[in-house]
Design a protein around this motif. Structure first.
Motif, PDB file in Angstrom:
ATOM      1  N   HIS A  32       0.838  -1.207   0.000  1.00 38.09           N
ATOM      2  CA  HIS A  32       0.000   0.000   0.000  1.00 38.09           C
ATOM      3  C   HIS A  32       0.871   1.255   0.000  1.00 38.09           C
ATOM      4  O   HIS A  32       0.601   2.207  -0.739  1.00 38.09           O
ATOM      5  CB  HIS A  32      -0.938  -0.012   1.210  1.00 38.09           C
ATOM      6  CG  HIS A  32      -1.982   1.052   1.146  1.00 38.09           C
ATOM      7  ND1 HIS A  32      -1.829   2.268   1.761  1.00 38.09           N
ATOM      8  CD2 HIS A  32      -3.182   1.091   0.512  1.00 38.09           C
ATOM      9  CE1 HIS A  32      -2.891   3.001   1.533  1.00 38.09           C
ATOM     10  NE2 HIS A  32      -3.732   2.316   0.778  1.00 38.09           N
ATOM     11  N   GLY A  33       1.902   1.261   0.814  1.00 39.33           N
ATOM     12  CA  GLY A  33       2.813   2.408   0.853  1.00 39.33           C
ATOM     13  C   GLY A  33       3.496   2.643  -0.485  1.00 39.33           C
ATOM     14  O   GLY A  33       3.623   3.791  -0.947  1.00 39.33           O
ATOM     15  N   ALA A  54      -3.757  10.806  -3.737  1.00 40.96           N
ATOM     16  CA  ALA A  54      -3.005   9.569  -3.960  1.00 40.96           C
ATOM     17  C   ALA A  54      -3.649   8.367  -3.272  1.00 40.96           C
ATOM     18  O   ALA A  54      -3.797   7.304  -3.875  1.00 40.96           O
ATOM     19  CB  ALA A  54      -1.564   9.742  -3.495  1.00 40.96           C
ATOM     20  N   THR A  55      -4.058   8.521  -2.025  1.00 39.46           N
ATOM     21  CA  THR A  55      -4.671   7.401  -1.295  1.00 39.46           C
ATOM     22  C   THR A  55      -5.984   6.986  -1.951  1.00 39.46           C
ATOM     23  O   THR A  55      -6.255   5.795  -2.115  1.00 39.46           O
ATOM     24  CB  THR A  55      -4.910   7.782   0.177  1.00 39.46           C
ATOM     25  OG1 THR A  55      -3.657   8.133   0.758  1.00 39.46           O
ATOM     26  CG2 THR A  55      -5.515   6.633   0.958  1.00 39.46           C
ATOM     27  N   ALA A  56      -6.782   7.948  -2.350  1.00 39.90           N
ATOM     28  CA  ALA A  56      -8.045   7.641  -3.020  1.00 39.90           C
ATOM     29  C   ALA A  56      -7.788   6.943  -4.350  1.00 39.90           C
ATOM     30  O   ALA A  56      -8.511   6.014  -4.719  1.00 39.90           O
ATOM     31  CB  ALA A  56      -8.860   8.910  -3.228  1.00 39.90           C
ATOM     32  N   LEU A  57      -6.760   7.377  -5.058  1.00 41.39           N
ATOM     33  CA  LEU A  57      -6.404   6.741  -6.325  1.00 41.39           C
ATOM     34  C   LEU A  57      -6.025   5.287  -6.106  1.00 41.39           C
ATOM     35  O   LEU A  57      -6.481   4.398  -6.829  1.00 41.39           O
ATOM     36  CB  LEU A  57      -5.256   7.498  -6.997  1.00 41.39           C
ATOM     37  CG  LEU A  57      -4.748   6.924  -8.308  1.00 41.39           C
ATOM     38  CD1 LEU A  57      -5.849   6.904  -9.349  1.00 41.39           C
ATOM     39  CD2 LEU A  57      -3.551   7.714  -8.796  1.00 41.39           C
ATOM     40  N   VAL A  58      -5.220   5.024  -5.083  1.00 35.20           N
ATOM     41  CA  VAL A  58      -4.820   3.648  -4.767  1.00 35.20           C
ATOM     42  C   VAL A  58      -6.052   2.817  -4.430  1.00 35.20           C
ATOM     43  O   VAL A  58      -6.196   1.684  -4.895  1.00 35.20           O
ATOM     44  CB  VAL A  58      -3.801   3.616  -3.610  1.00 35.20           C
ATOM     45  CG1 VAL A  58      -3.577   2.206  -3.102  1.00 35.20           C
ATOM     46  CG2 VAL A  58      -2.484   4.236  -4.060  1.00 35.20           C
ATOM     47  N   ASN A  59      -6.950   3.375  -3.645  1.00 37.78           N
ATOM     48  CA  ASN A  59      -8.165   2.642  -3.281  1.00 37.78           C
ATOM     49  C   ASN A  59      -9.036   2.357  -4.498  1.00 37.78           C
ATOM     50  O   ASN A  59      -9.595   1.259  -4.623  1.00 37.78           O
ATOM     51  CB  ASN A  59      -8.956   3.418  -2.231  1.00 37.78           C
ATOM     52  CG  ASN A  59      -8.229   3.485  -0.901  1.00 37.78           C
ATOM     53  OD1 ASN A  59      -7.337   2.681  -0.626  1.00 37.78           O
ATOM     54  ND2 ASN A  59      -8.582   4.458  -0.078  1.00 37.78           N
ATOM     55  N   GLU A  60      -9.160   3.308  -5.397  1.00 37.36           N
ATOM     56  CA  GLU A  60      -9.930   3.101  -6.623  1.00 37.36           C
ATOM     57  C   GLU A  60      -9.311   2.003  -7.482  1.00 37.36           C
ATOM     58  O   GLU A  60     -10.010   1.152  -8.020  1.00 37.36           O
ATOM     59  CB  GLU A  60     -10.026   4.400  -7.432  1.00 37.36           C
ATOM     60  CG  GLU A  60     -10.957   5.423  -6.840  1.00 37.36           C
ATOM     61  CD  GLU A  60     -12.408   4.970  -6.849  1.00 37.36           C
ATOM     62  OE1 GLU A  60     -12.855   4.364  -7.840  1.00 37.36           O
ATOM     63  OE2 GLU A  60     -13.101   5.228  -5.852  1.00 37.36           O
ATOM     64  N   VAL A  61      -7.998   2.031  -7.602  1.00 39.25           N
ATOM     65  CA  VAL A  61      -7.307   1.008  -8.385  1.00 39.25           C
ATOM     66  C   VAL A  61      -7.524  -0.361  -7.756  1.00 39.25           C
ATOM     67  O   VAL A  61      -7.777  -1.353  -8.449  1.00 39.25           O
ATOM     68  CB  VAL A  61      -5.798   1.330  -8.509  1.00 39.25           C
ATOM     69  CG1 VAL A  61      -5.017   0.154  -9.070  1.00 39.25           C
ATOM     70  CG2 VAL A  61      -5.602   2.563  -9.371  1.00 39.25           C
TER      71      VAL A  61
END
Length: 134
Positions: A32-33, A54-61
């Motif tokens: 995640h990091g 960035a965190t939201a983008l990672v979660n969406e992906v």
């Protein structure tokens, strides 16, 4: 922050696969990091007031990857079922079997079976029809 090393991920995946349940707890924060670091780098070129962080983008992906996994698993299951005949049951055809169509229910059932068979195998349905009614 240093980049995640492939051997770190591989080692933790091997440990997790071998039954070490705690390995996944160590793996998820690392991955995640790293994904957040990559997302921040890609988001740096976007405007400052961009709604997606960035965190939201990672979660969406992550959610998209989960959906892709489901699609792939469903496809694999469907393909496996097709290779194995799906829900079809194989029976051996015996020409010496007596054909009893004494009741209307039998005739209706035979007709329904022939209609279903003809949807995929028209020629086979004709052969069976000739055998029963010819």
């Amino acid at each position: 922050m240093s980049a995640l090393q492939p051997h770190d991920v591989t080692g933790l995946l091997i440990e997790w696969r071998s039954g070490d349940a705690a390995a996944i707890d160590r793996l998820v924060p690392l991955v995640h990091g790293e994904l957040r670091r990559i997302a921040r780098r890609h988001m740096a070129g976007e405007r400052q007031d961009h709604l997606l962080q960035a965190t939201a983008l990672v979660n969406e992906v992550y959610l998209k990857l989960i959906d892709i996994r489901r699609v792939l698993v469903d496809f694999a299951r469907a393909e496996k079922n097709q290779k194995r005949g799906g829900a079809l049951h194989r029976i051996t055809f015996n020409q010496n079997l007596p054909i009893t169509g004494d009741t209307p229910d039998d005739l209706i059932a035979i007709d329904e079976a022939l209609r279903a068979l003809s949807v995929e195998y028209e020629r086979k349905a004709q052969v069976v029809e000739l055998r029963f009614f010819g």
